[in-house]
Design a protein around this motif. Sequence first.
Motif, PDB file in Angstrom:
ATOM      1  N   ILE A  27       0.872  -1.167   0.000  1.00 15.42           N
ATOM      2  CA  ILE A  27       0.000   0.000   0.000  1.00 15.42           C
ATOM      3  C   ILE A  27       0.914   1.223   0.000  1.00 15.42           C
ATOM      4  O   ILE A  27       1.872   1.295   0.780  1.00 15.42           O
ATOM      5  CB  ILE A  27      -0.950   0.025   1.216  1.00 15.42           C
ATOM      6  N   ARG A  28       0.650   2.153  -0.895  1.00 13.08           N
ATOM      7  CA  ARG A  28       1.469   3.356  -1.015  1.00 13.08           C
ATOM      8  C   ARG A  28       0.630   4.568  -0.652  1.00 13.08           C
ATOM      9  O   ARG A  28      -0.450   4.777  -1.193  1.00 13.08           O
ATOM     10  CB  ARG A  28       2.041   3.470  -2.433  1.00 13.08           C
ATOM     11  N   PHE A  29       1.134   5.353   0.284  1.00 17.29           N
ATOM     12  CA  PHE A  29       0.419   6.531   0.734  1.00 17.29           C
ATOM     13  C   PHE A  29       0.627   7.673  -0.252  1.00 17.29           C
ATOM     14  O   PHE A  29       1.673   7.763  -0.895  1.00 17.29           O
ATOM     15  CB  PHE A  29       0.900   6.952   2.123  1.00 17.29           C
ATOM     16  N   ASN A  30      -0.333   8.538  -0.327  1.00 12.23           N
ATOM     17  CA  ASN A  30      -0.219   9.709  -1.198  1.00 12.23           C
ATOM     18  C   ASN A  30       0.393  10.892  -0.465  1.00 12.23           C
ATOM     19  O   ASN A  30       0.276  12.032  -0.895  1.00 12.23           O
ATOM     20  CB  ASN A  30      -1.595  10.079  -1.749  1.00 12.23           C
ATOM     21  N   HIS A  39       4.976   3.972   2.560  1.00 11.95           N
ATOM     22  CA  HIS A  39       4.249   2.784   2.129  1.00 11.95           C
ATOM     23  C   HIS A  39       4.347   1.703   3.198  1.00 11.95           C
ATOM     24  O   HIS A  39       5.084   1.845   4.183  1.00 11.95           O
ATOM     25  CB  HIS A  39       4.828   2.253   0.813  1.00 11.95           C
ATOM     26  N   GLN A 115      -4.908   5.822   2.280  1.00 10.93           N
ATOM     27  CA  GLN A 115      -4.108   6.463   1.244  1.00 10.93           C
ATOM     28  C   GLN A 115      -4.481   7.926   1.062  1.00 10.93           C
ATOM     29  O   GLN A 115      -3.657   8.736   0.643  1.00 10.93           O
ATOM     30  CB  GLN A 115      -4.263   5.714  -0.078  1.00 10.93           C
ATOM     31  N   ASN A 116      -5.720   8.245   1.379  1.00 11.33           N
ATOM     32  CA  ASN A 116      -6.215   9.616   1.260  1.00 11.33           C
ATOM     33  C   ASN A 116      -7.043   9.950   2.504  1.00 11.33           C
ATOM     34  O   ASN A 116      -8.279  10.002   2.451  1.00 11.33           O
ATOM     35  CB  ASN A 116      -7.072   9.770  -0.003  1.00 11.33           C
TER      36      ASN A 116
END
Length: 269
Positions: A27-30, A39, A115-116
């Motif tokens: 999972i990659r964070f924004n 991430h 992520q958001n």
Amino acid sequence: CPGGADTSQRCLSDAQIQALRVFNSPIRFNFRLASGETHYPGFNTWGTDLGRPGEGLQLVVNRLGLNTLQPSYPMPVHGTGFAEGAPYHSGFWDEWVRYFVTRNPTFNSLTLDPQNPGPWQARISELSLRQDVNRTDLTAFARNGGKILMAHGTSDQLVSTRATAEYYERVRRDMGPGKTKHFLRYYEIPGYGHAASTVFNAAWDSLTALEDWVEQGRAPRRQVVADSVGVPGRTRPLCEYPGWPKYVGKGDVNAASSFVCVKSRRGTR
């Protein structure tokens, strides 16, 4: 399953396979957390026991894995004290969102997108400085004679070995491979889960190994880990990362002496 439909307990549907692929993906964070994280890596899904009906230790594995109920709001109970419940991951997320992030016990945790996170981004980033301590310069610890033995089961359903490996590699990057070797060892144990496993339930006298290293100056070498559940008495060499135990092609498959630690690429890595 034929046609991709969920038609049997003995095969996987297309939807189940896709779910496992998500579990396997990072999972990659924004945004960048204050701790520096961007991430979280995926899990070693293939071959990991995510839980199945059973008694004894298998019941514990089931509770630590996917458990029996899907996440919902309010979140079903979870934990080792219940016969049925939500996956441990879901329970952790639910309680962290309600009591740490929003500090609102009635907040629906399933509505917060990691992520958001919108208005909760600053709070999550602030918490990372308290919860995600990932300091890689351990010079003072090492200078004072400190030693670290890290071991992680590749079938851990709750904490990814990929995250531990990333941290280990960051320490080597920031302190240098030579200096790191003087005080830190990292091992990955195939088949071992999160504190419990019916595949390979690892037993290892790490305390003696640590005491010998700190008090006698004898660095760990040729360590052996034993299985106490899957095949009681079965042993494997404890290989320093990125090494893994490979069968030599002859001898007792349940004896560590029939395996060697190799560092060639694995199909699951």
